[in-house]
Design a protein around this motif. Structure first.
Motif, PDB file in Angstrom:
ATOM      1  N   UNK A  85       0.871  -1.167   0.000  1.00 33.73           N
ATOM      2  CA  UNK A  85       0.000   0.000   0.000  1.00 33.73           C
ATOM      3  C   UNK A  85       0.909   1.219   0.000  1.00 33.73           C
ATOM      4  N   UNK A  86       0.733   2.087  -0.988  1.00 32.50           N
ATOM      5  CA  UNK A  86       1.566   3.266  -1.175  1.00 32.50           C
ATOM      6  C   UNK A  86       0.744   4.494  -0.789  1.00 32.50           C
ATOM      7  N   UNK A  87       1.324   5.348   0.019  1.00 35.66           N
ATOM      8  CA  UNK A  87       0.700   6.628   0.371  1.00 35.66           C
ATOM      9  C   UNK A  87       1.734   7.717   0.107  1.00 35.66           C
ATOM     10  N   UNK A  88       1.322   8.748  -0.596  1.00 35.49           N
ATOM     11  CA  UNK A  88       2.243   9.824  -0.917  1.00 35.49           C
ATOM     12  C   UNK A  88       1.559  11.154  -0.667  1.00 35.49           C
ATOM     13  N   UNK A  89       2.339  12.114  -0.173  1.00 34.12           N
ATOM     14  CA  UNK A  89       1.861  13.484  -0.052  1.00 34.12           C
ATOM     15  C   UNK A  89       2.975  14.395  -0.560  1.00 34.12           C
ATOM     16  N   UNK A  90       2.892  15.684  -0.280  1.00 28.92           N
ATOM     17  CA  UNK A  90       3.862  16.640  -0.822  1.00 28.92           C
ATOM     18  C   UNK A  90       5.295  16.413  -0.353  1.00 28.92           C
ATOM     19  N   UNK A  91       5.458  15.823   0.799  1.00 24.81           N
ATOM     20  CA  UNK A  91       6.793  15.749   1.384  1.00 24.81           C
ATOM     21  C   UNK A  91       7.335  14.343   1.570  1.00 24.81           C
ATOM     22  N   UNK A  92       6.450  13.361   1.625  1.00 24.15           N
ATOM     23  CA  UNK A  92       6.952  12.023   1.899  1.00 24.15           C
ATOM     24  C   UNK A  92       6.119  10.937   1.239  1.00 24.15           C
ATOM     25  N   UNK A  93       6.741   9.781   1.238  1.00 26.66           N
ATOM     26  CA  UNK A  93       6.170   8.576   0.673  1.00 26.66           C
ATOM     27  C   UNK A  93       6.227   7.526   1.766  1.00 26.66           C
ATOM     28  N   UNK A  94       5.125   6.853   1.989  1.00 22.87           N
ATOM     29  CA  UNK A  94       5.110   5.768   2.964  1.00 22.87           C
ATOM     30  C   UNK A  94       4.481   4.541   2.340  1.00 22.87           C
ATOM     31  N   UNK A  95       4.935   3.383   2.779  1.00 23.14           N
ATOM     32  CA  UNK A  95       4.393   2.149   2.237  1.00 23.14           C
ATOM     33  C   UNK A  95       4.473   1.040   3.262  1.00 23.14           C
ATOM     34  N   UNK A  96       3.639   0.028   3.028  1.00 21.31           N
ATOM     35  CA  UNK A  96       3.665  -1.171   3.862  1.00 21.31           C
ATOM     36  C   UNK A  96       3.241  -2.343   3.014  1.00 21.31           C
TER      37      UNK A  96
END
Length: 107
Positions: A85-96
């Protein structure tokens, strides 16, 4: 290169998320591919093309660095890519990593 912070969560999510600061030298889509390759232990060239899941040009336009953008727009995007699962916003990218049942529910 993306900066990895494995213990950071996304919007209060659990520490199962891996967090990366977006790089000024890579496009957001490059960061996505490199981050997934990093956490999965695979070569980026072995991954499914990102364009089969999301429009890379749109992602880069929404989250790319520009001289005119000095503050966050608050835009966020969440999708599934290569079992993560990829989550992105203006400053960072997170995934699990997720299992197949979870990935079907997110589509």
């Amino acid at each position: 290169m993306i900066e990895h912070s494995p213990d950071s969560g996304f919007s209060g999510e659990s520490s199962a998320w891996s967090s990366y600061e977006l790089s000024a030298t890579e496009t957001p889509t490059e960061s996505i591919v490199y981050a997934v390759a990093d956490v999965s232990g695979r070569d980026p060239l072995e991954l499914r093309p990102l364009y089969e899941v999301v429009d890379p040009d749109a992602v880069d336009r929404l989250f790319g660095r520009s001289a005119s953008r000095e503050c966050s727009t608050g835009t966020k995007l969440r999708f599934v890519y290569e079992g993560h699962e990829i989550c992105i916003d203006d400053r960072r990218l997170v995934l699990r990593g997720i299992d197949r049942d979870s990935s079907q529910a997110l589509r």
